[in-house]
Design a protein around this motif. Sequence first.
Motif, PDB file in Angstrom:
ATOM      1  N   LEU A  54       0.827  -1.203   0.000  1.00  0.00           N
ATOM      2  CA  LEU A  54       0.000   0.000   0.000  1.00  0.00           C
ATOM      3  C   LEU A  54       0.860   1.250   0.000  1.00  0.00           C
ATOM      4  CD1 LEU A  54      -2.640   1.584   0.310  1.00  0.00           C
ATOM      5  CD2 LEU A  54      -2.540   1.130   2.772  1.00  0.00           C
ATOM      6  N   ILE A  55       1.864   1.279   0.864  1.00  0.00           N
ATOM      7  CA  ILE A  55       2.689   2.478   1.019  1.00  0.00           C
ATOM      8  C   ILE A  55       3.481   2.772  -0.252  1.00  0.00           C
ATOM      9  CG2 ILE A  55       4.675   3.415   2.274  1.00  0.00           C
ATOM     10  CD1 ILE A  55       3.574   1.747   4.713  1.00  0.00           C
ATOM     11  N   GLN A  56       4.080   1.738  -0.847  1.00  0.00           N
ATOM     12  CA  GLN A  56       4.875   1.969  -2.056  1.00  0.00           C
ATOM     13  C   GLN A  56       3.996   2.393  -3.228  1.00  0.00           C
ATOM     14  OE1 GLN A  56       8.116   1.740   0.000  1.00  0.00           O
ATOM     15  NE2 GLN A  56       8.179   2.197  -2.172  1.00  0.00           N
ATOM     16  N   TYR A  57       2.780   1.884  -3.278  1.00  0.00           N
ATOM     17  CA  TYR A  57       1.869   2.344  -4.330  1.00  0.00           C
ATOM     18  C   TYR A  57       1.544   3.829  -4.152  1.00  0.00           C
ATOM     19  CZ  TYR A  57      -2.297   3.139  -7.093  1.00  0.00           C
ATOM     20  OH  TYR A  57      -3.207   3.684  -7.973  1.00  0.00           O
ATOM     21  N   LEU A  58       1.299   4.229  -2.911  1.00  0.00           N
ATOM     22  CA  LEU A  58       1.005   5.647  -2.657  1.00  0.00           C
ATOM     23  C   LEU A  58       2.171   6.532  -3.100  1.00  0.00           C
ATOM     24  CD1 LEU A  58      -0.713   5.702   0.868  1.00  0.00           C
ATOM     25  CD2 LEU A  58      -1.749   5.571  -1.396  1.00  0.00           C
ATOM     26  N   SER A  59       3.389   6.096  -2.819  1.00  0.00           N
ATOM     27  CA  SER A  59       4.556   6.889  -3.199  1.00  0.00           C
ATOM     28  C   SER A  59       4.688   6.975  -4.714  1.00  0.00           C
ATOM     29  CB  SER A  59       5.818   6.273  -2.590  1.00  0.00           C
ATOM     30  OG  SER A  59       6.968   6.997  -2.971  1.00  0.00           O
ATOM     31  N   ALA A  60       4.555   5.816  -5.393  1.00  0.00           N
ATOM     32  CA  ALA A  60       4.654   5.809  -6.855  1.00  0.00           C
ATOM     33  C   ALA A  60       3.546   6.661  -7.473  1.00  0.00           C
ATOM     34  CB  ALA A  60       4.565   4.370  -7.362  1.00  0.00           C
ATOM     35  N   LYS A  61       2.347   6.529  -6.938  1.00  0.00           N
ATOM     36  CA  LYS A  61       1.209   7.296  -7.453  1.00  0.00           C
ATOM     37  C   LYS A  61       1.444   8.789  -7.300  1.00  0.00           C
ATOM     38  CE  LYS A  61      -3.747   7.962  -6.613  1.00  0.00           C
ATOM     39  NZ  LYS A  61      -4.910   7.523  -5.793  1.00  0.00           N
ATOM     40  N   LEU A  62       2.010   9.202  -6.173  1.00  0.00           N
ATOM     41  CA  LEU A  62       2.269  10.622  -5.940  1.00  0.00           C
ATOM     42  C   LEU A  62       3.232  11.168  -6.998  1.00  0.00           C
ATOM     43  CD1 LEU A  62       1.538  12.810  -3.797  1.00  0.00           C
ATOM     44  CD2 LEU A  62       3.710  12.280  -2.691  1.00  0.00           C
ATOM     45  N   GLY A  63       4.275  10.394  -7.314  1.00  0.00           N
ATOM     46  CA  GLY A  63       5.234  10.838  -8.320  1.00  0.00           C
ATOM     47  C   GLY A  63       4.625  10.938  -9.701  1.00  0.00           C
ATOM     48  N   ILE A  64       3.753   9.975 -10.050  1.00  0.00           N
ATOM     49  CA  ILE A  64       3.131   9.962 -11.380  1.00  0.00           C
ATOM     50  C   ILE A  64       2.113  11.090 -11.529  1.00  0.00           C
ATOM     51  CG2 ILE A  64       1.592   8.638 -12.875  1.00  0.00           C
ATOM     52  CD1 ILE A  64       2.977   6.102 -11.834  1.00  0.00           C
ATOM     53  N   VAL A  65       1.261  11.259 -10.521  1.00  0.00           N
ATOM     54  CA  VAL A  65       0.170  12.229 -10.621  1.00  0.00           C
ATOM     55  C   VAL A  65       0.679  13.664 -10.564  1.00  0.00           C
ATOM     56  CG1 VAL A  65      -1.902  13.092  -9.457  1.00  0.00           C
ATOM     57  CG2 VAL A  65      -1.560  10.632  -9.740  1.00  0.00           C
ATOM     58  N   THR A  66       1.636  13.929  -9.663  1.00  0.00           N
ATOM     59  CA  THR A  66       2.083  15.312  -9.459  1.00  0.00           C
ATOM     60  C   THR A  66       3.312  15.679 -10.282  1.00  0.00           C
ATOM     61  OG1 THR A  66       3.565  14.772  -7.610  1.00  0.00           O
ATOM     62  CG2 THR A  66       1.233  15.188  -7.084  1.00  0.00           C
ATOM     63  N   GLY A  67       4.089  14.679 -10.717  1.00  0.00           N
ATOM     64  CA  GLY A  67       5.340  14.990 -11.400  1.00  0.00           C
ATOM     65  C   GLY A  67       6.409  15.505 -10.447  1.00  0.00           C
ATOM     66  N   ARG A  68       6.217  15.286  -9.153  1.00  0.00           N
ATOM     67  CA  ARG A  68       7.158  15.722  -8.129  1.00  0.00           C
ATOM     68  C   ARG A  68       7.450  14.548  -7.195  1.00  0.00           C
ATOM     69  NH1 ARG A  68       7.431  19.265 -11.174  1.00  0.00           N
ATOM     70  NH2 ARG A  68       7.142  21.513 -10.911  1.00  0.00           N
ATOM     71  N   THR A  69       8.627  14.555  -6.594  1.00  0.00           N
ATOM     72  CA  THR A  69       8.943  13.533  -5.605  1.00  0.00           C
ATOM     73  C   THR A  69       8.369  13.932  -4.256  1.00  0.00           C
ATOM     74  OG1 THR A  69      11.031  14.508  -4.853  1.00  0.00           O
ATOM     75  CG2 THR A  69      11.110  13.130  -6.831  1.00  0.00           C
ATOM     76  N   LEU A  70       8.262  12.954  -3.356  1.00  0.00           N
ATOM     77  CA  LEU A  70       7.780  13.260  -2.000  1.00  0.00           C
ATOM     78  C   LEU A  70       8.664  14.295  -1.312  1.00  0.00           C
ATOM     79  CD1 LEU A  70       5.988  12.796   0.481  1.00  0.00           C
ATOM     80  CD2 LEU A  70       7.328  10.717   0.973  1.00  0.00           C
ATOM     81  N   PRO A  71      10.006  14.184  -1.334  1.00  0.00           N
ATOM     82  CA  PRO A  71      10.829  15.228  -0.722  1.00  0.00           C
ATOM     83  C   PRO A  71      10.628  16.607  -1.356  1.00  0.00           C
ATOM     84  CG  PRO A  71      12.132  13.247  -1.019  1.00  0.00           C
ATOM     85  CD  PRO A  71      10.837  13.024  -1.737  1.00  0.00           C
ATOM     86  N   GLU A  72      10.421  16.660  -2.674  1.00  0.00           N
ATOM     87  CA  GLU A  72      10.180  17.957  -3.320  1.00  0.00           C
ATOM     88  C   GLU A  72       8.888  18.584  -2.824  1.00  0.00           C
ATOM     89  OE1 GLU A  72      12.321  17.511  -7.704  1.00  0.00           O
ATOM     90  OE2 GLU A  72      10.230  16.914  -7.438  1.00  0.00           O
ATOM     91  N   LEU A  73       7.834  17.798  -2.736  1.00  0.00           N
ATOM     92  CA  LEU A  73       6.553  18.322  -2.277  1.00  0.00           C
ATOM     93  C   LEU A  73       6.645  18.804  -0.830  1.00  0.00           C
ATOM     94  CD1 LEU A  73       4.218  15.638  -3.878  1.00  0.00           C
ATOM     95  CD2 LEU A  73       4.327  18.055  -4.504  1.00  0.00           C
ATOM     96  N   LEU A  74       7.379  18.077  -0.002  1.00  0.00           N
ATOM     97  CA  LEU A  74       7.562  18.509   1.383  1.00  0.00           C
ATOM     98  C   LEU A  74       8.422  19.761   1.456  1.00  0.00           C
ATOM     99  CD1 LEU A  74       8.109  15.045   3.099  1.00  0.00           C
ATOM    100  CD2 LEU A  74       6.078  16.487   3.199  1.00  0.00           C
ATOM    101  N   GLY A  75       9.477  19.807   0.653  1.00  0.00           N
ATOM    102  CA  GLY A  75      10.347  20.980   0.644  1.00  0.00           C
ATOM    103  C   GLY A  75       9.617  22.240   0.258  1.00  0.00           C
TER     104      GLY A  75
END
Length: 425
Positions: A68-89
């Motif tokens: 579940l967690i890895q899917y959420l991470s992959a989905k975030l990158g695909i949908v937003t075009g940004r990495t999780l650290p970028e979005l947090l930054g």
Amino acid sequence: MGKALKTDRSAATRRARWSLFFGVLGPAFVASVAYVDPGNVAANLTAGARYGYLLMWVLVLANLMAMLIQYLSAKLGIVTGRTLPELLGQRFRPRPRRLYWAQAEIVALATDLAEVVGGALALHLLFRIPLPLGAVIVGAVSMAILAVQDFRTQQKFELAIVALLAVITVGFLAGLALSPPNPAGMAGGLVPRFDGPDSVLLAASMLGATVMPHAIYVHSALSRDRHRADPDKHPGEPAIRRLLRGTRVDVVVALGVAGVVNIGMLVLAASTLAGTEGTDSIEGAHAAIEQALGPVVGVVFAVGLLASGLASTAVGSYAGATIMEGLLERRIPLVLRRAITLAPSVALLSFGVDPTWALVVSQVVLSFGIPFALIPLIRLSTSPAVVGEHTLRPVLVVASWLSAALVVVLNVALLVLTLTPFGGG
């Protein structure tokens, strides 16, 4: 003739679908290497040798959480075009951003320690190479693997990692052919329970080794880099939905393989090492496996451990670079980062620190780092302002928050049981 043309079109459509299917596979397999790194070996072998099948439920639950967690991470990158650290930054002010980066780097260093130490142990078992020198060799080989990512294509990097993953799978599961697990014991191991504070410590270590914070950060980058060449250009909703369907398959297959390997390690230890003296270290476990199942299995196991260290340290360096670039907006070459982060591992091994102890403790550190990656991931994945119409379904929202709550509760229990007089004994 019309029938032949229709057949050709049908075949072309099937080929296009298979091409699309295989085109999305890869990122999850790279991320899944984090779930079969040397820290997993230490935690799972120790759990199986000490408690038999008792903690198998931890691995099953952790692997479902990981999917579940890895899917959420992959989905975030695909949908937003940004990495999780970028979005947090983008959402933190300078001081909180630097503090968040500091804890993420500590997690990355703990990960790197486990991977390099594990690879050095494998070289020692195979060739009797001193541990500090083995660590240097592991670092050098991982630099070569990272060079493929730097100078060629991500697909070649993924193929190199998948090849190592295949070696890992064979290396850690080969012993089960000669020492099959006890079905009744495995069934009993699916019932959630503990046996004292040490079993809680091991459960936290196994959870930290299975749900990896750096894998949460890096999967968003792997999927974004594979599927979104231009992060500012939206590929369109039909394309996004196709990518997400393929990503679900990618995650389930890759994490399914990792889960089988992890459970296989525990049941091998439970069926081969339980009650055997001196199996609370990887060297001792290897010696016992070799004695019980023969030298060939011992060599195959050590080769699997070496492949695990090499693959996971390359992925860990990629994750560390992703964290730094997203949170500090600074980028250093992956190979240079690999050289810098190698130093602590070489130093610890040079000072004679017990390598298996270092592996298990590193996984506990990772367990405490999970909420800092998981909770922001869930919040971003449930925000319409971030993911638009791709917010999670209610059942996934509940499952995600339950996963985060389990991590926090397990870590609190760990502190209470190990630091209080009652917990200590």
